[in-house]
Scaffold this active site. Structure first.
Site, PDB file in Angstrom:
ATOM      1  CG  HIS A 114     -10.716  -4.573  -2.192  1.00  0.00           C
ATOM      2  ND1 HIS A 114      -9.906  -5.016  -1.177  1.00  0.00           N
ATOM      3  CD2 HIS A 114      -9.879  -4.082  -3.160  1.00  0.00           C
ATOM      4  CE1 HIS A 114      -8.617  -4.814  -1.507  1.00  0.00           C
ATOM      5  NE2 HIS A 114      -8.593  -4.240  -2.704  1.00  0.00           N
ATOM      6  CD  GLU A 117     -12.347  -6.759   0.608  1.00  0.00           C
ATOM      7  OE1 GLU A 117     -12.029  -5.846   1.395  1.00  0.00           O
ATOM      8  OE2 GLU A 117     -11.527  -7.425  -0.061  1.00  0.00           O
ATOM      9  CG  HIS A 248     -10.156  -3.607   3.170  1.00  0.00           C
ATOM     10  ND1 HIS A 248      -9.673  -3.898   1.912  1.00  0.00           N
ATOM     11  CD2 HIS A 248      -9.792  -2.328   3.417  1.00  0.00           C
ATOM     12  CE1 HIS A 248      -9.032  -2.839   1.427  1.00  0.00           C
ATOM     13  NE2 HIS A 248      -9.086  -1.870   2.325  1.00  0.00           N
ATOM     14  CD  GLU A 342      -9.052  -7.326   5.576  1.00  0.00           C
ATOM     15  OE1 GLU A 342     -10.126  -7.839   5.166  1.00  0.00           O
ATOM     16  OE2 GLU A 342      -8.167  -6.896   4.838  1.00  0.00           O
TER      17      GLU A 342
END
EC number: 3.4.17.10
Lengths: 476, 448
Positions: A114, A117, A248, A342
């Site tokens: 993404h 990110e 991410h 993440e």
């Protein structure tokens, strides 16, 4: 006299130095610009790692610099181009770059899928430089890793999205701008949804691995796949990856398969057959990242539901259902085990924070790399010693098989325990072996498979022998 | 015995005074021998080049960026710790004021120091307000120093003449037996362009004289032959003419040259200060027969565009020659060594030139890189080329170290070069490198 002469010469050399400098300085005005640039770089630089955001040109230059510094152990390549034509660059680190050494497991890190990110992208650039530096310093852990693993690092799978996100003015980047690729496709929803298929197979029977048959045709003809997605799929099929992580941002947790709920609900824990090892792998990352594994850490946003987080890890579907993600695609189409990490509550945090993100993550990144050397590994060969590619290695009690690569080599990640491993291949007789697996390192188990025809020959010979014996005994 | 050694020490001190100053460099290089370009060192050529080039740039950059800060070379100047940053500031301030008013003066005896300098207070690093020290509005200096009997005061109010200052410096040098004191001041001044070399020359002469007197005085107290130092130097001086003829010729050539009005002041940092004696001209270049590489370098520089640089180079060369002359004169080195040094210098210039040309080429090409980066364009190419150079340097270093255990000889440079060429081309094809980058990288490797 000599000593004094030496000191005089010191001064002489100083004068020479001045001469040399002036020759080298050219028309450049000494002072502010060069010093300013150096000062800025000095502030943020540490051993060649510059803790600042890298746009596409800088990303490329950073990787080239690593390569130039570590030509013996690195190689840059590209798996394809983004929609807007940017190369999807990968830097590979190993003691024999460009070559799959039989028995050497392959690892990959992918960041910035993404585009907004951003932390993962930067961390991977820092990591590449760090591995090169530490290798040259003789850091034993790193040297061992690079000698025993083939490490592929792709800082950005979505360079187009990153440029869009990074071009936003001001400090705060939007939650969405730059997330998808240049076509507006969310790459982490763009992969063929193999979860659906495996859930059906669980109920009705069917393969538990490599679910995408006739792969190349399907991929190339599928108009819905973004070029980035296609490139990744080809990459996964070409290289026998064993372990992977997909970086991410937007939260702080290590997420493992399955990402999609079995029932189709919004969230429920949906374990895959290798739930045990995946939990262990996710922990191997999160436990070295202090904020990630901090049980008292408040959620990133006040109303976030992080009830599924345990020790900084979470089952994907338990957190929220994600169909068409890259993580599950790896597990269900290839031998590669991938988790999603993440890295930051803020998707595109201020540049000044990058250094601290590096500090928080560098041990995790190395620890996760080391996980590849766990479980069981070895070769599947025939009786003549020839490798058997695409042999199936199954583990009793785990409904997920892996296959051997071109050189007959395989790797099977497992948590500690006692297992029965079976190697089989079409036209060969399967062999089962018992193995006791520690936490690490990986246990070596090789298989020599007898083909059917060989067995037939053997049986025929046995028969002949028996007939000979019988006829001699019975005298006919 | 002791007297002799004392005298010797004094003479050494005097000789130290007589040795030449660093031009534009604050720190001395760690090289402990005559600089020989690459060939005769333990370290092979390419490593030395790569590791020699960057430290220079860094040194200078640090010097430029940290003009006010003071860093001491750790290994060999113990006596300097007393010599504070504050005093340098005072000195600098004084010089600035003085120079502003002294543009057209041609006096040989003019000393760059004025009486704001107080060497004796070197130890009182406390209680000095730097802003006050540096506040030029407080200066009352408007006259040429020597002719001004009134008006020049120390900060504490007592007047101090030029002679006093020179005396103080000489005394300090003598006491500490460390000419580094002198070096530090003068190199800083030159670096900031507050004095020219001719003025530094002068200062040196003055300090040297005073120092010599000090030594003579001391020698007298030990009842040694009072004129022993001088007689030694004289006899040395007698030897000099034959051996240093080439250098003298060059020097004279420089001196006799005509004033080239188009050439601006050589030191890039000075502003409009006229050079006192040495004026250079293209016609004098034939004197540089002893320095073929330097000559070639000068020729290659475009006079119009880089006049400044050209003159700087000439100045430096001249300075170095003077330096060597001085050292020979004072017996610090033998004439043969002096000549040999200058020959090595020329070779080193050749090397540096080559590196510089390459760097310039890569820099120029870097400027053509498409740059969609919001950061400044001029910063980026330099940063990238530097980064690449640094990376290559590290690689070479590691490869050499790593191969030591393998082979007796150095790693195969030509193989490496081929490999790099191959890879660079492959990378260009794949879009990983620009053509210019690949060329630059190949060039760097081929120059090793």
């Amino acid at each position: 006299m000599a000593a004094q002469g030496g000191r005089a010469l010191l001064a002489l050399c100083g004068a020479l130095v001045a001469c040399g400098w002036l020759l080298g300085a050219g028309a450049q005005e000494p002072g502010a610009p060069a010093a300013g640039m150096r000062r800025r770089r000095r502030l943020q630089q540490e051993d060649g790692i510059s803790f600042e955001y890298h746009r596409y040109p800088e990303l490329r230059e950073a990787l080239v610099s690593v390569w130039l510094q570590c030509t013996a152990i690195s190689r840059i390549y590209t798996v394809g181009r983004s929609f807007e034509g940017r190369e999807l660059l990968v830097i590979e680190l190993s003691d024999n770059p460009g070559v799959h050494e039989p028995g050497e497991p392959e690892f990959k890190y992918i960041g910035n899928m993404h585009g907004n990110e951003a932390v993962g992208r930067e961390l991977l650039i820092f990591l590449a430089q760090y591995l090169c530096n530490e290798y040259q310093k003789g850091n034993e852990t790193i040297v061992k890793l690079i000698h025993s693993t083939r490490i592929h690092i792709m800082p950005s799978l979505n360079p187009d999205g990153f440029e869009k996100a990074a071009s936003q003015p001001g400090e705060l980047k939007d939650w969405f701008v730059g997330r998808s690729n240049a076509q507006g496709i969310d790459l982490n929803r763009n992969f063929p949804d193999l979860d659906r298929i495996v859930y059906v197979n669980e109920k009705e029977g069917g393969p538990n691995n490599h679910l995408l048959k006739n792969l190349k045709k399907i991929v190339d003809q599928n108009t819905k796949l973004a070029p980035e997605t296609k490139a990744i799929i080809h990459w996964i099929m070409d290289i026998p990856f064993v372990l992977s992580a997909n970086l991410h941002g937007g939260d702080l947790v290590a997420n493992y398969p399955y990402d999609e709920t079995r029932t189709g609900s919004a969230h429920e824990y949906s374990s895959c057959p290798d739930d045990a090892i995946f939990q262990s792998l996710a922990r191997a990352y999160s436990s070295f990242n202090p904020p990630m594994s901090d049980p008292k850490r408040p959620p990133c946003r006040k109303n976030d539901d992080d009830s599924s987080f345990i020790d900084g890890t979470t089952n994907g579907a338990a957190w929220y259902s994600v169909p068409g993600g890259m993580q599950d695609f790896n597990y269900l189409s290839s031998n590669c085990f991938e988790i999603t990490v993440e890295l930051s509550c803020e998707k595109f945090p201020p540049e000044e924070t990058l250094k601290s993100y590096w500090e928080d993550n560098k041990n995790s990144l190395i620890s996760y790399l080391e996980q590849i050397h766990r479980g069981v590994k070895g070769f599947v060969r025939d009786l003549q010693g020839n490798p058997i590619a695409n042999a199936t290695i199954s583990v009793e009690g785990i409904d997920h098989d892996v296959t051997s690569a071109k050189d007959g080599d395989y790797w099977r990640l497992l948590v500690p325990g006692n297992y029965k491993l079976t190697a089989s291949a079409p036209g060969y007789l399967a062999i089962t072996k018992k193995v006791a697996v520690p936490y690490s390192p990986a246990v070596g188990v090789d298989f020599e498979l007898e083909s059917f025809s060989e067995r037939k020959e053997e049986e025929k010979e046995e028969l002949m022998e028996w007939w000979k014996m019988m006829s001699e005994t019975l005298n006919f | 015995m002791q007297a002799v050694s004392e005298a010797k020490r004094g003479r050494m001190g005097f000789l130290w005074t007589g040795t030449w100053i660093l031009v534009l460099v604050l720190q001395s290089s760690p090289i402990q021998a005559f600089p020989k370009p690459g060939g005769s060192q333990e370290k092979p050529l390419h490593n030395r080049e790569l590791s020699a080039e960057r430290p220079l740039n860094e040194q200078i950059a640090e010097a430029e960026a940290d003009k006010i800060k003071k860093t001491y070379p750790p290994e060999n100047k113990p006596g300097e710790s007393n010599y504070s940053f504050v005093d340098n500031l005072n000195l600098l301030k004084a010089i600035t004021e003085k120079e502003k008013t002294e543009k057209e003066k041609q006096s040989i005896r003019s000393s760059p120091y004025d009486n704001k300098l107080n060497v004796e207070d070197a130890d009182s690093t406390k209680n000095r307000r730097l802003i006050d020290d540096y506040d030029s509005t407080k200066s009352g200096l408007n006259h040429k120093f020597q002719d001004d009997p009134d008006g020049l005061h120390q900060l504490d109010g007592t007047p101090l003449t030029a002679e006093d200052i020179v005396q103080k410096i000489a005394t300090r040098i003598y006491e500490e037996n460390d000419r580094g004191v002198f070096d530090k001041i003068v190199s800083k001044l030159l670096n900031l362009g507050l004095i020219t070399e001719s003025q530094a020359h002068t200062l040196e002469d003055e300090v040297a004289e005073v120092l010599q007197k000090l030594i003579s005085k001391e020698a007298n107290t030990y009842e040694e032959e009072p004129n022993k130092p001088t007689s030694v130097t004289e006899s040395q001086a007698g030897k000099i003419p034959e051996k240093v003829t080439p250098m003298a010729t060059i020097q004279d050539g420089f001196t006799n040259g005509q004033n080239d009005e188009t050439v601006s002041n050589t030191l890039t940092l000075t502003n409009g200060l006229e050079r006192r004696t040495k004026i250079y001209n293209e016609d004098n270049f034939e004197e540089l027969q002893y320095f073929p590489n330097f000559y070639a370098l000068l020729k290659s520089i475009d006079s119009e565009k880089e006049a400044k640089e050209k003159e700087t180079l000439i100045t430096i060369m001249k300075t170095l020659i003077d330096f060597v002359k001085m050292m020979v004169k004072y017996g610090t080195i033998s004439p043969e060594e002096g000549v040999s040094y200058l020959e090595n210098l020329d070779e080193t210039i050749a090397l540096q030139t080559k590196n510089k040309l390459e760097k310039n080429v890569t820099d120029n090409k870097s400027k053509l890189f498409p740059d969609d980066n919001p950061r400044g364009k001029t910063d980026e190419p330099k940063g990238k080329t530097e980064a690449y150079l640094e990376a290559i340097r590290k690689n070479i270093e590691w490869l050499k170290k790593h191969n030591k255990k393998g082979n007796k000889e150095d790693y195969d440079l030509s193989k490496m070069r081929d490999f790099i060429n191959q890879q660079a081309d492959a990378y260009v094809e794949k879009g990983i490198l620009d053509e210019e980058e690949a060329d630059a990288i190949k060039r760097i490797y081929s120059s090793l």
